[in-house]
Design a protein around this motif. Structure first.
Motif, short mmCIF file in Angstrom:
data_model
loop_
_atom_site.label_atom_id
_atom_site.label_comp_id
_atom_site.label_asym_id
_atom_site.label_seq_id
_atom_site.Cartn_x
_atom_site.Cartn_y
_atom_site.Cartn_z
N HIS A 1 0.91 -1.19 -0.14
CA HIS A 1 0.04 0.10 0.03
C HIS A 1 0.82 1.26 -0.08
O HIS A 1 0.94 1.90 0.95
N GLN B 1 0.83 4.04 -1.17
CA GLN B 1 0.26 5.62 -0.39
C GLN B 1 0.14 5.61 1.01
O GLN B 1 0.20 6.74 1.65
N GLU B 2 0.20 4.55 1.62
CA GLU B 2 -0.17 4.61 3.13
C GLU B 2 1.26 4.13 3.71
O GLU B 2 1.38 3.76 5.07
#
Length: 983
Positions: free
Chosen positions: A760, A762-763
């Protein structure tokens, strides 16, 4: 049989280029069926002429091919037989794709038999595919068994291959199987990504040409080099005529072969010309893309092209195919004690979705509505008195309206679930259904009216919001995609990001991330999501209006367990009803929404005090109806219910598991052995004493005092966890090994979270909060569990029980009362009066009944708490007994040094570590695999949303987005601005 004869019998006797070209001729029956399908249609089709030309070209290709090999050497009967088998087998193969055309023919035909046949085939499609696959295996085996004796081949030659040749054959077969499967999967992905033309059609067209070029060009180059080496670079004109006479048969053969190859390829292109105009929606379902679930590995590109759906596209422009109908979306937000900033954030998000509201106008519209609510100074407002209080109506650009409903708790039932019942019945029962009821009363035809009503129910969605939710239009569209493409999806939720500041919010950021990364994805992949959060979820009207959904959702709590299951987490209860009725609930990780999270320790504990018991109550309810749900809901299999049972057992045993963790090697060694001089065998008892004391006193002290004690104990446990982590790292450095039970757990946990975060990107920054999450494990999974179970009888909301700011409340309460009241529709007023009388009358405040229910809640709390903690006690006793008796239940792990070299020793993981591994490893592995699958699906959907087609396709997509009629209905449930009661 055709595929077996073609690939096993005929092709080995032909050259590679011939085999590649003849495969394009398998489109002959498809072209013929296209002609029949379009001729049987009631209207003229734009692709009738290309289909006719394709059929003629393919037949011409076969004629040239047969003529070439017959005239080449009429005495070579064996080659003529192989050629004849190749042509006949290709004709048999071309029958593979008749199913889709038969369905279209049956629609245009008046034959009842054809329609029933197609309907029965659709119902048993999966079973037919299984039986077809088994039959193909049996037929292929028979062809091989008959071919070997016919060619007078000895079976010993086949069965006694040398190991080297056998390995080569196995590798070739494996490469072919894997490559064809990957090619088929990537083809599906290209179609789902809305990249049908450049990533699917064009590469498949050029595949056979690329193979021909790959094999023909080297031959031509070699032939030219050979001619040059023999004759030199100069041309002998005197021998030119002789050379022409010698090479004339070769030239003629090349002309006939090129003519047949070109005819076959052009025939395939024209037979699949309709694919260039095929209307697809992103993430199109596989069964809507292809006629059959199977594909042919031997001639993959032809199989994919011919297996793609064929649509009858008429020449009339008004009959142009539209993949999906426009939808209507109601945006519904429940608000209670929201601040000005929270209201602005939610309103700006809504105006982003309204067509025409872009740029700076979004903030202007939001500020205008907030001023209406606060100051009531806009002259064009409409204020209406209602049976439930009042309503404010503001008409926005493009015909969208914002309606603010003010509930009076003296007139209508308060709390969030009843607010949802009010707006759901108003929107679905009045806005959607009333016009059809009036038509039925006027004697309209039931058949067409029922179809229109069902269509509108399926194309009407409700976006549930909280008063502080922030989101983008793309997040809503990604959820709409799921409901538009999959008719059995009743609800879909997005990725919720908590916002705020402080350590409690940091902890929740990582907690939410882990829950969505692993738990939500596993539920989505293996079954259905059990909870679609009310702060940002899209619901289908047809699902909410289904039997035993809204009717049961509006039931008043009459038992102690009802207060916990129905009112403490109303969104989970609604999803439970949808799942029981057979609807699917999904999760889309690319749909992001932001909502405020509790920033104070007390508010966080009170929120989770509601969520914990209600979650278990709803899961137990689902498990109690597992057999019925598995029969009614195709997504909720028995295996998935077993997974949920295992997950529930893990949740119940979480407190004892944390105690086992506290009693682990590093804790025992440092706290008990070094400081207190206690043997490690007593570590489990010592680790059990603090939570046991907290459990005992929690039944006698107030909840606020419990929270203070939990905060102090949680802080001490956090320091203990930090000391333990430092000791584990120091032990690894001292012993020069990473293989100790504690170090294995720490390294595995850190690696697992890092790998999951890398999936993930973006996180990935949330990994920084992972350390805080690990430090808070005892507080969140031990102390919070005790607090939630002990205070289960407390059914108050626990959050937002006081107004956010005294100034805002005073300003709102002191706003001048308007005297401009508009005439209220009589029918709508009657509807609300009947609705209130049936479902929403204020609950009576009978002191005796309230006291009786409080006693029942305490009795229910005592029973559940006893069962909950007795299970944990049994788990601890079993572990303690195994450890005390020096049980042989252990795991030996080879010991390696810091350079990962084997030292000759073994590390033993005892009963405590064994219990921990047994509890979590399997569950984590399953969730990790589900996360990988869900990540890929999310990537496909997101890339499809970004539009990978040309600008014209992008403009069409934008036009379809404008057709989505968004009606914003904001329900501001201000139940008396000065009232301290929970909603």
């Amino acid at each position: 049989m055709g595929a077996a004869i073609l690939t096993i019998v005929a092709m080995p006797h032909l050259d590679i280029v011939t085999n590649v070209t003849i495969l394009n001729g398998v489109a002959v029956i498809s072209a013929l069926l296209q002609v029949i399908t379009q001729c049987s249609a009631k209207e003229r089709n734009r692709f009738l002429l290309p289909s006719i030309i394709a059929f003629v070209l393919i037949l011409l290709g076969y004629a040239l091919f047969l003529f070439l090999y017959i005239m080449k050497d009429p005495t070579d009967f064996k080659m003529i037989i192989w050629v004849g088998l190749a042509v006949g087998a290709s004709f048999l193969v071309s029958f593979n794709w008749w199913e889709g055309y038969l369905r279209l023919i049956s629609k245009s035909s008046s034959s009842v038999f054809l329609r029933e046949l197609c309907r029965d085939m659709r119902r048993c499609q999966n079973m037919l595919n299984i039986l077809t696959s088994l039959l193909r295996i049996a037929v292929t085996t028979c062809v091989i068994g008959a071919y070997v004796p016919l060619v007078k081949m000895d079976w010993n030659i086949v069965t006694s291959l040398p190991s080297r040749e056998a390995k080569i054959i196995a590798i070739i077969i494996g490469v072919q199987l894997i490559s064809s499967a990957l090619c088929h999967w990537f083809s599906l992905v290209a179609c789902k990504m809305h990249a049908l033309r450049r990533c699917f059609i064009l590469p498949l067209y050029l595949a056979s040409l690329a193979v021909i070029v790959l094999f023909v060009v080297p031959v031509i180059v070699y032939y030219q080099d050979y001619r040059t080496s023999l004759n030199g670079t100069s041309i002998n004109f005197s021998g030119y005529c002789n050379q022409v006479s010698i090479y004339f048969p070769l030239i003629l053969s090349m002309i006939f072969f090129s003519g047949s190859a070109l005819s076959w390829w052009l025939g395939l292109v024209l037979a699949t010309l309709h694919l260039w105009y095929l209307s697809l929606y992103r993430i199109q379902r596989t069964q809507d893309l292809f006629m059959r679930r199977l594909y042919e590995g031997g001639f993959l590109e032809q199989s994919l092209l011919l297996n793609t759906r064929f649509d009858i596209q008429t020449t009339a422009k008004q009959k142009k195919f539209t993949p999906l109908d426009p939808v209507k979306v109601f945006l519904c937000a429940t608000m209670w004690h929201e601040t000005y900033d929270e209201m602005m954030k939610m309103l700006i998000s809504i105006f982003r979705d309204v067509p025409g509201s872009q740029g700076r106008h979004v903030n202007e519209y939001a500020e205008m509505l907030v001023e209406i609510i606060r100051e009531q100074q806009i002259p064009d407002q409409k204020i209406v008195t209602t049976p439930y209080g009042g309503r404010l109506v503001v008409t926005m650009p493009h015909g969208n309206s914002i309606m603010v409903h003010f509930k009076d708790k003296e007139l209508i039932r308060h709390k969030k679930r009843w607010s949802q019942v009010m707006y759901l019945y108003y929107l679905l029962g009045w806005k959607v259904s009333t016009k059809y009821f009036k038509r039925w009363e006027k004697g309209w035809g039931d058949g067409e009216l029922n179809k229109e009503f069902e269509k509108e129910k399926h194309n009407t969605y409700i976006l549930a919001l909280d008063g502080d939710t922030d989101f983008q239009p793309a997040a809503v569209m990604l959820l709409i995609d799921r409901l538009k493409m999959y008719p059995r999806v009743g609800a879909a939720c997005g990725r919720i990001h908590p916002t705020g500041s402080g350590p409690m919010v940091w902890y929740q950021k990582f907690e939410y991330a882990v829950g969505h990364w692993l738990q939500k994805t596993a539920e989505h992949v293996f079954g259905c999501v059990l909870c679609s959060p009310g702060c940002f979820s899209l619901f289908r009207a047809a699902a909410l209006m289904d039997d035993n959904v809204m009717k049961r959702y509006s039931i008043k709590s009459s038992k102690a367990q009802h207060y916990i299951q129905y009112d403490q987490a109303e969104d989970r209860w609604l999803c439970t009803l949808l799942l029981k009725q057979g609807w699917r609930v999904e999760y889309n990780a690319a749909s992001d929404a932001y909502t405020n999270a509790p920033e104070e320790f007390k508010e966080f504990y009170n929120q989770r005090r509601r969520w914990g018991p209600s979650t278990m109550a709803n899961i137990v309810d689902l498990l109690g109806s597992a057999t019925l749900i598995s029969q009614r809901n195709p997504s909720m299999s028995r295996t998935y219910m077993v997974y949920q049972l295992f997950n529930l057992a893990s949740s119940i045993l979480t407190p004892s598991t944390v105690i086992l963790l506290i009693a682990g090697q590093a804790f025992s060694w440092f706290i008990l052995t070094v400081l207190l001089d206690i043997q490690p065998n007593g570590a489990l008892i010592m680790a059990l004493i603090p939570p046991a004391i907290f459990l005992g006193i929690s039944f006698k002290i107030k909840p606020d005092t419990q929270i203070v004690i939990a905060a102090i104990m949680g802080t001490l446990y956090a320091f203990l966890m930090m000391i333990t982590a430092i000791i584990i790292i120091g032990t690894m450095v001292k012993d020069k090994t990473i293989l100790t039970p504690s170090s294995l757990f720490l390294i595995a946990l850190a690696s697992f979270y890092v790998i999951t975060a890398l999936m993930h990107p973006q996180e990935i920054g949330l990994v920084c909060f992972g350390l805080l999450y690990i430090l808070c494990i005892p507080s969140s999974y031990l102390l919070l569990s005790i607090y939630s179970m002990v205070n289960m009888n407390n059914v108050s909301w626990g959050t937002r029980e006081t107004p956010p700011a005294a100034a805002a409340a005073t300003q709102a309460a002191s706003a001048p009362q308007t005297t401009r009241f508009y005439i209220y529709l009589q029918d709508e007023e009657q509807f609300f009066r009947e609705l209130t009388a049936k479902y929403l009358e204020p609950l009576s405040e009978n002191k005796k009944e309230q006291k009786n229910m409080a006693n029942k809640l305490k009795e229910f709390r005592n029973k559940i708490t006893f069962v909950y903690f007795i299970f944990n006690t049994f788990w601890l006793l079993a572990t303690f007994t195994l450890q005390l008796s020096k049980s042989p239940v252990f795991i030996q792990v080879p010991k390696v040094d810091i350079n990962l070299h084997y030292t000759g020793e073994y590390i033993t993981i005892g009963p405590v570590g064994f219990m921990f591994l047994l509890t979590f490893i399997f569950l984590v592995l399953i969730q990790f695999l589900a996360m990988l699958h869900h990540r890929m699906c999310t990537l496909i959907h997101y890339v499809a949303f970004l539009d990978t087609e040309s600008m014209s396709e992008q403009q069409k997509e934008q036009q379809s987005l404008k057709e989505v009629h968004t009606t914003a209905i904001i329900l501001l449930l201000l139940l008396g601005w000065e009232s301290p009661e929970a909603p």
